[in-house]
Design a protein around this motif. Structure first.
Motif, PDB file in Angstrom:
ATOM      1  N   MET A  57       0.759  -1.337  -0.028  1.00 33.28           N
ATOM      2  CA  MET A  57      -0.040   0.017   0.002  1.00 33.28           C
ATOM      3  C   MET A  57       0.769   1.405   0.089  1.00 33.28           C
ATOM      4  N   THR A  58       1.756   1.154   0.565  1.00 28.11           N
ATOM      5  CA  THR A  58       2.968   2.397   0.680  1.00 28.11           C
ATOM      6  C   THR A  58       3.298   2.775  -1.014  1.00 28.11           C
ATOM      7  N   GLY A  59       3.721   1.614  -1.783  1.00 29.28           N
ATOM      8  CA  GLY A  59       3.762   1.787  -3.099  1.00 29.28           C
ATOM      9  C   GLY A  59       2.870   2.596  -3.919  1.00 29.28           C
ATOM     10  N   LEU A  60       1.478   1.857  -3.619  1.00 23.59           N
ATOM     11  CA  LEU A  60       0.087   2.403  -4.194  1.00 23.59           C
ATOM     12  C   LEU A  60       0.031   3.836  -3.705  1.00 23.59           C
ATOM     13  N   LEU A  61       0.147   4.479  -2.460  1.00 25.63           N
ATOM     14  CA  LEU A  61      -0.031   5.621  -2.141  1.00 25.63           C
ATOM     15  C   LEU A  61       1.079   6.701  -2.446  1.00 25.63           C
ATOM     16  N   THR A  62       2.539   6.173  -2.778  1.00 23.20           N
ATOM     17  CA  THR A  62       3.443   6.958  -3.249  1.00 23.20           C
ATOM     18  C   THR A  62       3.003   7.247  -4.701  1.00 23.20           C
TER      19      THR A  62
END
Length: 395
Positions: free
Chosen positions: A145-150
């Motif tokens: 999710m960090t990748g998605l949000l970034t």
């Protein structure tokens, strides 16, 4: 009636660092495609007229919602690896069509398809939950999710820079190349899974209704997260109206810089996942909801202070994303074979509530100004808090 059965056998390879890296890149790279157009709207309006500012971003967001509803459930019946590869290759073609669009109708149609296929990002998240061990599922989902949000954050910045230098078509050409690269990353890093008894599409979609009826925890998680997301959208739909007016008089670019603060919300995702693994997801949801309530209390002072707005942005992003990771961790554990369909329920409800929140926030601003927006935000976030806080222990 028993819980909806799935068909994907557990992958024999596990959640290797390479697979985690691949899913993180794919989640961010795929979702970025629905946000590339936002910094380009002035360029699009100059070429296609004022209607471009409405139809292009709307088409991509509607397409993303349709993709979550129509394509993400297929991950419970077919190979998610194959779906991700197919969607990213199709995404490359849709992006090329957008770059070559001769008129607004063609660009809006391409944007709709881009949104649908960009839902590959939502294939990556349940894939991470499927591959991760039970003891670390929250942390692993948080990392993806960090990748998605970034990806959401960087998409606007990168698109604005490239568009200003080389024009809006160059953004879509570059994005098409990135989509092909994502397909290659998926092929190289993601494990396959043996498939048994694929469900027919009609049965797959009907089973979503059964999941909603039979899983009260899914209903509670979806409603609580939806209410928080509604408050989040009430804020972001009206922030520019506040900071671009006196006494601040910021430009649109200045207003957009507040989104950079959202990096903190992306970075907190693995931490909230780790907390949910150790202490259970429900306490993290409650904490996240309280942070959103606190954010709106601080934002009330935003009428006079940009510092208060900045602190409020920080709190609302951290709170929303902390609650989201915890709610995802919780619902993915309910029916392991139906994680794609569970993801569809969660994010469809979030999008519906989010649209309501944006409308309610805009109306509140017109009627009562910024204090009206904060009142609506506190009410929505407090309702989201109560849904989780008042849940019977052990339910």
């Amino acid at each position: 009636m028993s819980a909806p059965s799935g068909t994907a056998a557990p992958t024999p390879h596990g959640f290797t660092p390479r697979a985690r890296f691949g899913l993180t890149l794919i989640a961010g790279g795929a979702v970025a495609n629905i946000y590339y157009n936002q910094p380009l709207l002035a360029l699009l309006v100059n070429e296609f007229g004022a209607r471009a500012a409405l139809w292009v971003p709307t088409a991509s967001l509607i397409g993303y919602g349709l993709g979550i509803l129509a394509l993400v459930p297929l991950g419970d019946s077919l190979s998610r690896r194959s779906l991700i590869i197919g969607q990213t290759l199709g995404l490359a073609l849709a992006l090329l069509a957008a770059a070559l669009s001769p008129n607004l109708a063609a660009l809006a149609g391409a944007s709709l398809v881009i949104g649908i296929l960009a839902s590959a990002a939502q294939q990556a998240v349940p894939f991470a939950a499927e591959l991760a061990p039970d003891a670390t599922r929250g942390r692993m989902v948080g990392q993806v999710m960090t990748g998605l949000l970034t990806g959401i954050l960087l998409a606007r910045t990168a698109s604005g820079l490239v568009g200003a230098q080389y024009g809006w078509r160059a953004v879509f050409f570059a994005a098409a190349g990135i989509a092909v690269l994502m397909a290659g990353i998926a092929a190289a890093t993601l494990p396959g899974a043996a498939q048994t008894r694929p469900l027919r599409y009609r049965a797959l979609m009907l089973s979503i209704l059964h999941l909603v009826r039979s899983q009260p925890a899914l209903r509670r998680a979806s409603v609580s997260q939806g209410l928080l997301f509604a408050g989040f959208n009430a804020f972001w739909a009206t922030l520019a109206l506040l900071v671009e007016a006196p006494p601040f008089n910021l430009t649109a670019a200045g207003a957009g810089l507040f989104g950079v603060i959202g990096v903190a919300g992306a970075c907190v995702a693995p931490l909230s996942g780790r907390f949910a693994d150790r202490h259970g997801p429900r306490p993290m949801v409650v904490i996240g909801a309280l942070l959103v309530v606190a954010a709106f209390a601080v934002l009330w002072a935003g009428i006079w202070s940009l510092v208060a707005v900045g602190i409020g942005v920080l709190l609302i992003d951290i709170g929303l994303n902390a609650a989201l990771i915890a709610n995802q961790t919780r619902v993915y554990a309910l029916v392991p074979s139906a994680r794609g369909r569970i993801n569809t329920v969660l994010f469809t409800v979030m999008f519906v509530f989010g649209a309501f929140g944006a409308f309610a926030g805009s109306q509140a601003f017109l009627i009562a100004g910024w204090s009206g927006v904060c009142t609506v935000g506190i009410a929505l976030a407090a309702a989201g808090f109560l849904v989780s806080a008042l849940e019977r222990k052990g339910a």
